[in-house]
Design a protein around this motif. Structure first.
Motif, PDB file in Angstrom:
ATOM      1  N   LEU A 260      -2.823   0.410  -4.118  1.00  0.00           N
ATOM      2  CA  LEU A 260      -2.423  -0.992  -3.629  1.00  0.00           C
ATOM      3  C   LEU A 260      -2.059  -1.701  -4.694  1.00  0.00           C
ATOM      4  CD1 LEU A 260      -2.775  -2.818  -1.310  1.00  0.00           C
ATOM      5  CD2 LEU A 260      -4.838  -3.616  -2.073  1.00  0.00           C
TER       6      LEU A 260
ATOM      7  N   TYR B 132       1.030   5.710  -0.095  1.00  0.00           N
ATOM      8  CA  TYR B 132       0.289   6.937   0.006  1.00  0.00           C
ATOM      9  C   TYR B 132       1.263   7.910  -0.407  1.00  0.00           C
ATOM     10  CZ  TYR B 132      -2.725  10.810   2.312  1.00  0.00           C
ATOM     11  OH  TYR B 132      -3.189  11.805   2.179  1.00  0.00           O
TER      12      TYR B 132
ATOM     13  N   LEU C  59       0.710  -1.146  -0.147  1.00  0.00           N
ATOM     14  CA  LEU C  59      -0.011   0.023   0.024  1.00  0.00           C
ATOM     15  C   LEU C  59       0.918   1.153  -0.009  1.00  0.00           C
ATOM     16  CD1 LEU C  59      -3.006   1.330   0.429  1.00  0.00           C
ATOM     17  CD2 LEU C  59      -2.195   1.129   2.854  1.00  0.00           C
TER      18      LEU C  59
END
Length: 123
Positions: A104, A84, A82
């Motif tokens: 993801l 960000y 994952l």
């Protein structure tokens, strides 16, 4: 056991190819980085699958460029990463657009693909 550096390298490997496809306005190249059933949420209604990704990037204006910076990584399970990120999209005819991006990645055979892509504007 994997490290945060490993996860960042995996993300960078996929996102560098994504950036290359976006910058060159090659929507099919970008779509090939996604799984067959990827959930894709750009700044328009969401789609599922590579065709929707290709159509989204084909609709973007020529000269669009992407720059990204990884903020956080997580490994929720084996074969998943994952990420960000901060992303800035620049245009030839208007000010840049800053967004947050969550992706993801999933491992399929010997490579990594985007299974989920979610853009958010925070203004």
């Amino acid at each position: 056991m994997t490290s945060e550096a490993d996860d960042k390298a995996i993300l960078s490997g996929v996102l560098d190819r994504w950036k290359s496809g976006v910058d060159a306005h090659r929507p099919e190249h970008v779509a090939a980085l996604f799984t067959e059933d990827a959930v894709f949420q750009g700044l328009h209604p969401y789609s599922v699958g590579r065709q929707g990704v290709a159509e989204y990037y084909d609709s973007q204006p020529p000269g669009l460029k992407a720059a990204y910076r990884i903020l956080e990584t997580r490994r929720p399970a084996d074969g998943l990463v994952l990420g960000y990120l901060d992303v800035e999209f620049s245009f030839t005819d208007r000010p840049p657009l800053a967004v947050k991006l969550a992706v993801l990645l999933t491992r399929v055979e010997d490579d990594w693909y985007i299974a989920h892509y979610q853009v958010s504007r925070l203004d």
